[in-house]
Design a protein around this motif. Sequence first.
Motif, mmCIF file in Angstrom:
data_model
loop_
_atom_site.group_PDB
_atom_site.id
_atom_site.type_symbol
_atom_site.label_atom_id
_atom_site.label_comp_id
_atom_site.label_asym_id
_atom_site.label_seq_id
_atom_site.Cartn_x
_atom_site.Cartn_y
_atom_site.Cartn_z
ATOM 1 N N UNK A 147 -6.323 3.692 3.077
ATOM 2 C CA UNK A 147 -6.029 2.296 3.412
ATOM 3 C C UNK A 147 -4.831 2.221 4.356
ATOM 4 N N UNK A 148 -3.807 3.073 4.110
ATOM 5 C CA UNK A 148 -2.637 3.092 4.995
ATOM 6 C C UNK A 148 -3.059 3.397 6.424
ATOM 7 N N UNK A 149 -3.928 4.381 6.579
ATOM 8 C CA UNK A 149 -4.345 4.771 7.936
ATOM 9 C C UNK A 149 -5.223 3.699 8.565
ATOM 10 N N UNK A 150 -6.218 3.214 7.794
ATOM 11 C CA UNK A 150 -7.189 2.274 8.374
ATOM 12 C C UNK A 150 -6.524 0.953 8.726
ATOM 13 N N UNK A 151 -5.626 0.465 7.853
ATOM 14 C CA UNK A 151 -4.999 -0.813 8.185
ATOM 15 C C UNK A 151 -4.059 -0.641 9.370
ATOM 16 N N UNK B 59 1.168 10.823 4.004
ATOM 17 C CA UNK B 59 0.675 9.558 4.563
ATOM 18 C C UNK B 59 1.639 8.425 4.249
ATOM 19 N N UNK B 60 2.121 8.383 3.003
ATOM 20 C CA UNK B 60 3.041 7.325 2.616
ATOM 21 C C UNK B 60 4.343 7.413 3.384
ATOM 22 N N UNK B 61 4.887 8.634 3.516
ATOM 23 C CA UNK B 61 6.159 8.792 4.216
ATOM 24 C C UNK B 61 6.036 8.403 5.671
ATOM 25 N N UNK B 62 4.930 8.835 6.292
ATOM 26 C CA UNK B 62 4.741 8.516 7.705
ATOM 27 C C UNK B 62 4.592 7.007 7.886
ATOM 28 N N UNK B 63 3.893 6.363 6.940
ATOM 29 C CA UNK B 63 3.715 4.914 7.051
ATOM 30 C C UNK B 63 5.034 4.190 6.908
ATOM 31 N N UNK B 64 5.814 4.558 5.882
ATOM 32 C CA UNK B 64 7.043 3.800 5.630
ATOM 33 C C UNK B 64 8.074 4.074 6.716
ATOM 34 N N UNK B 65 8.050 5.290 7.308
ATOM 35 C CA UNK B 65 9.014 5.565 8.371
ATOM 36 C C UNK B 65 8.622 4.900 9.675
ATOM 37 N N UNK C 81 -5.381 15.488 -12.172
ATOM 38 C CA UNK C 81 -6.806 15.202 -12.416
ATOM 39 C C UNK C 81 -7.397 14.177 -11.455
ATOM 40 N N UNK C 82 -8.718 14.038 -11.522
ATOM 41 C CA UNK C 82 -9.450 13.277 -10.498
ATOM 42 C C UNK C 82 -8.990 11.837 -10.405
ATOM 43 N N UNK C 83 -8.784 11.160 -11.570
ATOM 44 C CA UNK C 83 -8.496 9.726 -11.493
ATOM 45 C C UNK C 83 -7.191 9.486 -10.738
ATOM 46 N N UNK C 84 -6.244 10.447 -10.816
ATOM 47 C CA UNK C 84 -4.996 10.279 -10.090
ATOM 48 C C UNK C 84 -5.200 10.546 -8.604
ATOM 49 N N UNK C 85 -5.887 11.646 -8.288
ATOM 50 C CA UNK C 85 -6.046 11.981 -6.874
ATOM 51 C C UNK C 85 -6.935 10.970 -6.158
ATOM 52 N N UNK C 86 -7.881 10.378 -6.898
ATOM 53 C CA UNK C 86 -8.735 9.347 -6.296
ATOM 54 C C UNK C 86 -7.896 8.193 -5.763
ATOM 55 N N UNK C 87 -6.966 7.695 -6.615
ATOM 56 C CA UNK C 87 -6.132 6.571 -6.180
ATOM 57 C C UNK C 87 -5.257 6.968 -5.009
ATOM 58 N N UNK C 88 -4.706 8.201 -5.054
ATOM 59 C CA UNK C 88 -3.820 8.640 -3.979
ATOM 60 C C UNK C 88 -4.575 8.690 -2.660
ATOM 61 N N UNK C 89 -5.776 9.288 -2.694
ATOM 62 C CA UNK C 89 -6.547 9.414 -1.452
ATOM 63 C C UNK C 89 -6.954 8.044 -0.934
ATOM 64 N N UNK D 43 0.840 -1.216 0.000
ATOM 65 C CA UNK D 43 0.000 0.000 0.000
ATOM 66 C C UNK D 43 0.865 1.253 0.000
ATOM 67 N N UNK D 44 1.818 1.361 0.962
ATOM 68 C CA UNK D 44 2.481 2.671 1.035
ATOM 69 C C UNK D 44 3.499 2.876 -0.073
ATOM 70 N N UNK D 45 4.153 1.797 -0.556
ATOM 71 C CA UNK D 45 5.133 2.039 -1.611
ATOM 72 C C UNK D 45 4.450 2.345 -2.933
ATOM 73 N N UNK D 46 3.314 1.688 -3.223
ATOM 74 C CA UNK D 46 2.640 2.066 -4.467
ATOM 75 C C UNK D 46 2.077 3.480 -4.334
#
Lengths: 159, 494
Positions: free
Chosen positions: B456-460, B373-379, B443-451, B333-336
């Motif tokens: 998922x990083x936070x919830x898991x 979010x990704x940086x905090x997760x991986x660190x 654009x939306x399709x990119x930000x949708x995946x990022x959000x 999750x966080x690396x992708x």
Amino acid sequence: MKKEKIKELIEDPNLGMTLIVKTVARITIALILLYGFYIIIYGHLTPGGGFAGGVILAIAYTLMMLAFSRRIALVKLSDFWASIWDNIGMLAFIVIGFVGLGFGYFLFNFLSKGKPFSLISAGIIPLLNLSIGIKIGAALYAIFIGLSIYGRLVLEEEE
Amino acid sequence: MGNIAMPLTVAIPMLFAVLILVTGKFWRGVGSYLGPLAAFIILYLSFVLLGVKDTTYIMGGWIPPIGIVMVLDGLSKLMLIIINGIAFFSIIYAISYMSKYTAQFKFYALFLLMVAGMNGVVLSGDLFNLFVFLEIASLASYALVGFGVESEELEAGFKYLILGSVASIVILFAIAVVYNITGTVNMADVANTIGNPMLNKAVIFALGLFIFGFSLKAGLVPFHAWLPDAHPSAPAPVSAMLSGVLIKALGIYALIRVTFSVMGAPTEILSIIMWLGVVSTLVGVLLALGQYDLKRLLAYHSISQMGYVALGIGLGTPEGIAAGLFHMFNHATFKSLLFLDAGSFEQSTGTRDLRQMGGLMKKLPITSIGTLAGSVSISGLPPFNGFWSKILIIAAALASKQYLAAAIATFVAFGTLASFVKVMRFSLIGPLPKIYQNLKESPFSMTFSLLALSIICLISGLFYIFLMDSLFYPATNAILKQSAYISMVLGIGG
């Protein structure tokens, strides 16, 4: 129209190899194609099968390209249609697999098995061999087109 | 007979890949409709399979060990969720990201073939089919790495092709050795006949070849040379797939399957895997610290984080394996997420060099939230998921009395934190360079995946106990209970 163009290109002495090679190739190409289809169609009975037969089909077109020049081969079967045949072969294989799903298993042999060692037997296996043969033949030919994409520019002073 | 969704997770992406190739000749934009549709269908199927009892699927009605069999156990279910989840978000992201490339339909077709190959690897019940699907996924990924056809990308793709092919040949050779000894390639049948693998020198040789091949696919040190070139050069959605899923499905999963389910986890082999992991964590993070190329830095962290997974698996205890699998899920999750963020930065600013970025928090808020979010997760900062898996791995290492490994893992966690503080310092805060005054959010399709991936990083991280119970401990059981695997596939004993 297409036939006239091919005839014109074949008779052009600047294209391809010598007349001897062209004459021999003209006879052997048909025989090689026939042999390729034989290997594919008898794939379930004799050694060989889709892959080996497909390679032989591709060899026939490659010989055409070597003996008569790349231009004639591309008029006969262009890279666009080679790619289409390639995809159709793979699509046919997957569709046969999906049809088997209707009989319970993926890739289930749903056709009648027939009498052993007769040409029309073994259910879907000859069909799978045929689709693999088409795919491999077209794909290898397309690879050869890709490999021969570079040529030498003929400058005006050289002519 | 098994569940029909099992062959479909492989067959549907293949069917759609070919359909895209055929229709793409006449309608160029077909991929951006059929691709996400196929990804959604297989994601749905993998959730369906999550609720199914462990089972096998017999291809064409031929019973094992004669015929081909697909096996669904806890580990396969976990891998299917990871693969198809990340594939879905990556392909949604790709709709906007890939619009600047030519021959888009070929991208979607190759992407789906890669997914089909990986699904096949995790479901396959015999070694030779595992190899075939591994080759499908690898060949598609070689082409995808060089998809930009610039000199740098082609060089990386070629390097990856050569090293990956070496690994494939070595794996095939190992399979040949195993087949010579046992007369079968069905994994359960091999496990049934091989007995104690450490008594037969040929089996030890085959195991060494397997470890070499799969470690190269997983990017573990000292087989990591292709990874820092291949992962940054690919388009961002492909980087996310390579780093997030491919090295796990082809590398770690196959390594686990061969060492645990087939060979019965000899302790010597496990300690080799563990120390490969420890060396990878250390070398990966030290190489990452000096990087200013954002995607290259992330690629080195992939090596380091895969080391954590191998460390957890190599401990061989249920706690260690579960923690390693949890870290594998989290890393996906966080690396992708981070690779997709890097792609978003690259598309907006036109650079991957951290020194040329700065102050992007104001201009690209959603991408920045994703990066944060990704940086905090991986660190490994609580409550994000990376914290829990790292602390569980370190605790498991301490519990198995591997104090040096635990100490190195702790040190590496700080190194990771340091290098991601650098990422945040250079990209998100600080003065905004003048040339970036008119930047717009992606654009939306990119930000949708990022959000979605950030959430998922936070919830898991928040509900990690629930996930451990429902996903990772069943997978651990599937790994450790070799006899259950054998009896399920061959239908004997149980």
